[in-house]
Design an enzyme around this catalytic site. Structure first.
Site, PDB file in Angstrom:
ATOM      1  N   CYS A   1      43.965  45.820  46.510  1.00 52.31           N
ATOM      2  CA  CYS A   1      43.210  44.572  46.653  1.00 52.31           C
ATOM      3  C   CYS A   1      44.109  43.498  46.046  1.00 52.31           C
ATOM      4  CB  CYS A   1      41.896  44.694  45.877  1.00 52.31           C
ATOM      5  SG  CYS A   1      40.991  43.134  45.742  1.00 52.31           S
TER       6      CYS A   1
ATOM      7  N   CYS B   1      48.228  32.935  31.976  1.00 49.72           N
ATOM      8  CA  CYS B   1      47.853  32.429  33.309  1.00 49.72           C
ATOM      9  C   CYS B   1      47.078  31.109  33.121  1.00 49.72           C
ATOM     10  CB  CYS B   1      46.998  33.452  34.043  1.00 49.72           C
ATOM     11  SG  CYS B   1      47.717  35.106  33.987  1.00 49.72           S
TER      12      CYS B   1
ATOM     13  N   CYS C   1      43.532  37.956  26.040  1.00 42.87           N
ATOM     14  CA  CYS C   1      44.632  38.512  26.841  1.00 42.87           C
ATOM     15  C   CYS C   1      45.967  37.874  26.450  1.00 42.87           C
ATOM     16  CB  CYS C   1      44.348  38.291  28.321  1.00 42.87           C
ATOM     17  SG  CYS C   1      45.637  38.968  29.383  1.00 42.87           S
TER      18      CYS C   1
ATOM     19  N   CYS D   1      36.530  49.858  41.986  1.00 44.13           N
ATOM     20  CA  CYS D   1      37.715  48.994  41.933  1.00 44.13           C
ATOM     21  C   CYS D   1      37.949  48.652  40.467  1.00 44.13           C
ATOM     22  CB  CYS D   1      37.482  47.732  42.744  1.00 44.13           C
ATOM     23  SG  CYS D   1      38.870  46.565  42.676  1.00 44.13           S
TER      24      CYS D   1
ATOM     25  N   CYS E   1      33.495  46.512  40.827  1.00 37.24           N
ATOM     26  CA  CYS E   1      34.833  46.101  40.376  1.00 37.24           C
ATOM     27  C   CYS E   1      34.812  45.832  38.884  1.00 37.24           C
ATOM     28  CB  CYS E   1      35.274  44.823  41.075  1.00 37.24           C
ATOM     29  SG  CYS E   1      35.182  44.927  42.855  1.00 37.24           S
TER      30      CYS E   1
ATOM     31  N   ARG F   1      38.081  38.472  51.194  1.00 35.06           N
ATOM     32  CA  ARG F   1      36.921  38.188  50.330  1.00 35.06           C
ATOM     33  C   ARG F   1      36.861  36.723  49.918  1.00 35.06           C
ATOM     34  NH1 ARG F   1      37.439  41.781  46.284  1.00 35.06           N
ATOM     35  NH2 ARG F   1      36.549  43.288  47.704  1.00 35.06           N
TER      36      ARG F   1
ATOM     37  N   CYS G   1      43.164  30.711  33.455  1.00 31.89           N
ATOM     38  CA  CYS G   1      42.249  31.779  33.029  1.00 31.89           C
ATOM     39  C   CYS G   1      41.523  31.519  31.712  1.00 31.89           C
ATOM     40  CB  CYS G   1      43.017  33.095  32.945  1.00 31.89           C
ATOM     41  SG  CYS G   1      41.916  34.488  32.631  1.00 31.89           S
TER      42      CYS G   1
HETATM   43  N1  SAM Z   1      44.060  40.765  33.848  1.00 30.18           N
HETATM   44  C1  SAM Z   1      43.984  41.240  35.164  1.00 30.18           C
HETATM   45  C2  SAM Z   1      44.922  40.525  36.100  1.00 30.18           C
HETATM   46  O1  SAM Z   1      45.359  39.429  35.819  1.00 30.18           O
HETATM   47  O2  SAM Z   1      45.190  41.086  37.158  1.00 30.18           O
HETATM   48  C3  SAM Z   1      42.605  41.232  35.740  1.00 30.18           C
HETATM   49  C4  SAM Z   1      41.667  40.092  35.574  1.00 30.18           C
HETATM   50  S1  SAM Z   1      42.086  38.519  36.308  1.00 30.18           S
HETATM   51  C5  SAM Z   1      40.727  37.620  35.714  1.00 30.18           C
HETATM   52  C6  SAM Z   1      41.846  38.769  38.050  1.00 30.18           C
HETATM   53  C7  SAM Z   1      42.034  37.566  38.962  1.00 30.18           C
HETATM   54  O3  SAM Z   1      40.952  36.666  38.821  1.00 30.18           O
HETATM   55  C8  SAM Z   1      43.250  36.698  38.761  1.00 30.18           C
HETATM   56  O4  SAM Z   1      44.403  37.247  39.298  1.00 30.18           O
HETATM   57  C9  SAM Z   1      42.848  35.441  39.499  1.00 30.18           C
HETATM   58  O5  SAM Z   1      43.200  35.523  40.850  1.00 30.18           O
HETATM   59  C10 SAM Z   1      41.315  35.426  39.367  1.00 30.18           C
HETATM   60  N2  SAM Z   1      40.882  34.344  38.473  1.00 30.18           N
HETATM   61  C11 SAM Z   1      40.929  34.332  37.127  1.00 30.18           C
HETATM   62  N3  SAM Z   1      40.474  33.184  36.628  1.00 30.18           N
HETATM   63  C12 SAM Z   1      40.133  32.411  37.684  1.00 30.18           C
HETATM   64  C13 SAM Z   1      39.594  31.105  37.824  1.00 30.18           C
HETATM   65  N4  SAM Z   1      39.373  30.340  36.765  1.00 30.18           N
HETATM   66  N5  SAM Z   1      39.350  30.632  39.053  1.00 30.18           N
HETATM   67  C14 SAM Z   1      39.606  31.405  40.130  1.00 30.18           C
HETATM   68  N6  SAM Z   1      40.113  32.648  40.070  1.00 30.18           N
HETATM   69  C15 SAM Z   1      40.381  33.157  38.862  1.00 30.18           C
HETATM   70 FE1  SF4 Z   2      45.002  37.952  31.357  1.00 27.93          FE
HETATM   71 FE2  SF4 Z   2      43.488  36.220  32.669  1.00 27.93          FE
HETATM   72 FE3  SF4 Z   2      46.050  36.436  33.283  1.00 27.93          FE
HETATM   73 FE4  SF4 Z   2      44.363  38.462  33.884  1.00 27.93          FE
HETATM   74  S1  SF4 Z   2      44.340  36.415  34.732  1.00 27.93           S
HETATM   75  S2  SF4 Z   2      46.393  38.618  32.975  1.00 27.93           S
HETATM   76  S3  SF4 Z   2      42.943  38.323  32.160  1.00 27.93           S
HETATM   77  S4  SF4 Z   2      45.218  35.723  31.318  1.00 27.93           S
END
Ligand code: SAM
Ligand code: SF4
Ligand code: DTB
Length: 351
Positions: A222, A91, A87, A162, A131, A294, A94
Site C-alpha cells: 500500500c 516529516c 517519532c 494492514c 490498518c 484510496r 506530521c
Molecule cells: N511512521 C509510518 C510512516 O511514515 O510510514 C506510519 C505512519 S504515517 C502517519 C503514514 C502516512 O500518513 C504518511 O506517509 C502520510 O502519507 C500520511 N499522513 C501523515 N500525516 C498526514 C497529514 N497531516 N495529512 C495527510 N496525510 C498525512
Molecule cells: Fe514518523 Fe509521522 Fe514521519 Fe510516519 S509520517 S515517519 S509517524 S513523523
C-alpha cells in the site's frame, strides 16, 4: 453500520485486462526485466494526462475504472494508531514527529487486547481491512511479538490486516508475513525531487527499499502520497509514475489531502485546489488500473460533491471511522449518509 444489502450488480468485465497491463506479483521477475528496458509509463504520457480537459480526463478514468471494478463498490478500511507520537523522523506534515511541538500526547504501544477490541468494533461498523499505524522510524525487534499477535488476532476476525510502522528489516518483514499480514503501508508521499523539502531524516531510496523488501516477502504493498505539500503538478506526475512503474504497482494507493497540523512546518498555507486533487485521483486510476485508489486523509474537509467527483475519477476505497490516526476523519454517520446518497456499497472481501 454501512448498508451491505446489494442489488443485482451491473455487468462488469471482471476478467478484462486494463488498457495498460498491470502485472501480478507472480509476473514480477519477467516484468522487472522488461521494465529495465521500458518503464510502463513515460513522463510525457503522464504529463499529457494531467493536461487533458477535466471532462476528458474524468471520462477516461471512469472508463478504466469500469473495466476493472464495480463502479459503485468502495473498499472500507479503518485505521488505529497503535503507538502515537514521539517519532524520530521530521516529516513536515506530521502531527507525530518529535521534532515539532503540536501539543499531541505521545503514548506507548497499545496492549494487544485493546487493539483487538477496537478492531472488533471496526468490523461491526463495516470495515473489511484494519490498518494499524505506529509512529516509528522503524519498530524495535522487541516490539515484533506484540505486533505479530495483533496481526494474527485481527485476521482471525475475518478482516484483512494492514500495518504501517516505518522502515523494516528483512527479519521484521518475515515476522509480519508469518503472522499473516496482508498489506504494508509505506507511502512515497511526493516526488523524489521534492522529497527533501518535506523530510530530511531519510531518503526516497530508504522508502523504496522498504517497499521492495515488503513486496519480495509476498506482502501486498500500500503506497501513495499527499497532495498539498507545496509540490507542483510535475511532482504529482513523478510521484504517480514512480508508483506505477514499480516492478509490481502497489495494490493499494492512498491519496491523502494534507491535513494542516498547527506546529508543523506545513501547518499554515493555502488549501489544495480541489480540481488538482481530483485530477490526481483520476491519473492514479489510469496509471494503476487494477489498484485500489484510496481517498484517504482530508475527507472531513471535502464537500459531498468533491468526494463524489473523486469516486467518479476512480477512487474506490476510504477510511471509515471518526478518527484517522491522530486527527479527525469524516464521521461514520456522515459517510453512511454519503454512501446512501451516492448509491455506493461497501466492497465485499474477496477471500
Ligand atoms: N511512521 C509510518 C510512516 O511514515 O510510514 C506510519 C505512519 S504515517 C502517519 C503514514 C502516512 O500518513 C504518511 O506517509 C502520510 O502519507 C500520511 N499522513 C501523515 N500525516 C498526514 C497529514 N497531516 N495529512 C495527510 N496525510 C498525512
Ligand atoms: Fe514518523 Fe509521522 Fe514521519 Fe510516519 S509520517 S515517519 S509517524 S513523523
Ligand atoms: C495513509 O496514506 N493515510 C493514513 C494511513 N495511510 C496510515 C494516515 C493518515 C494520517 C492523517 C493524520 C493523522 O491522523 O495523524
Amino acid at each position: 453500520m454501512l448498508a451491505k444489502k446489494r442489488p443485482v450488480p451491473p455487468k462488469i468485465k471482471k476478467d478484462a485486462r486494463p488498457m495498460t497491463v498491470q502485472p501480478s506479483a507472480s509476473d514480477l521477475t519477467a516484468s522487472s526485466e522488461k521494465n529495465l528496458a521500458a518503464p510502463r509509463w513515460r513522463r510525457e504520457e503522464v504529463v499529457r494526462l494531467f493536461e487533458l480537459p477535466f471532462n476528458d480526463l474524468l471520462f477516461q478514468a471512469q472508463t478504466v475504472h469500469r473495466e476493472n471494478f464495480d463502479p459503485n463498490e468502495v473498499q472500507v478500511s479503518t485505521l488505529l494508531s497503535i503507538k502515537t507520537g514521539g517519532c524520530a523522523e521530521n516529516c513536515g506534515y506530521c502531527n507525530q514527529s518529535a521534532h515539532f511541538d503540536t501539543g499531541l500526547d505521545a503514548s506507548k504501544m497499545m496492549e494487544v487486547e485493546r487493539v483487538l477490541a477496537e478492531a472488533r468494533q471496526a468490523k461491526e461498523a463495516g470495515a473489511t481491512r484494519y490498518c494499524m499505524g505506529g509512529a516509528w522510524r522503524s519498530p524495535k525487534d522487541r516490539d515484533m511479538p506484540m505486533l505479530a499477535a495483533m496481526v494474527t488476532g485481527v485476521r482471525e476476525m475475518g478482516m484483512e490486516t494492514c500495518m504501517t510502522l516505518g522502515m523494516l528489516s528483512d527479519s521484521q518483514v518475515a515476522t509480519l508475513k508469518e503472522a499473516g499480514l496482508d498489506y504494508y503501508n509505506h507511502n512515497v508521499d511526493t516526488s523524489e525531487a521534492y522529497y527533501d523539502k518535506v523530510v530530511t531524516t531519510r531518503t526516497y531510496q530508504d522508502r523504496l527499499d522498504t517497499i521492495e523488501r515488503v513486496r519480495e516477502a509476498g506482502i501486498h504493498v500500500c503506497s501513495g502520497g499527499i497532495i498539498g505539500l507545496g509540490e507542483d503538478e510535475g511532482d504529482r506526475a513523478d510521484m504517480l509514475m514512480t508508483l506505477a512503474n514499480l516492478p509490481v504497482p502497489p495494490e493499494s494507493v492512498p491519496i491523502n489531502m494534507l491535513i494542516r497540523v498547527k506546529g508543523t512546518p506545513l501547518g499554515e498555507g493555502d488549501n489544495v485546489d480541489s480540481i488538482e486533487f481530483i485530477k490526481t485521483i483520476a491519473v492514479a486510476r489510469i496509471l494503476m488500473p487494477t489498484s485500489m485508489v484510496r481517498l484517504s486523509a482530508g475527507r472531513q474537509a471535502m464537500s459531498d460533491e468533491m468526494q463524489a467527483l473523486c469516486f467518479m475519477a476512480g477512487a474506490n476505497s476510504i477510511f471509515l471511522g471518526d478518527k484517522l490516526l491522530t486527527t479527525d476523519n469524516a464521521s461514520v454517520s456522515h459517510d453512511e449518509a454519503l454512501f446512501a446518497k451516492l448509491g455506493l456499497r461497501p466492497m465485499p472481501l474477496a477471500r
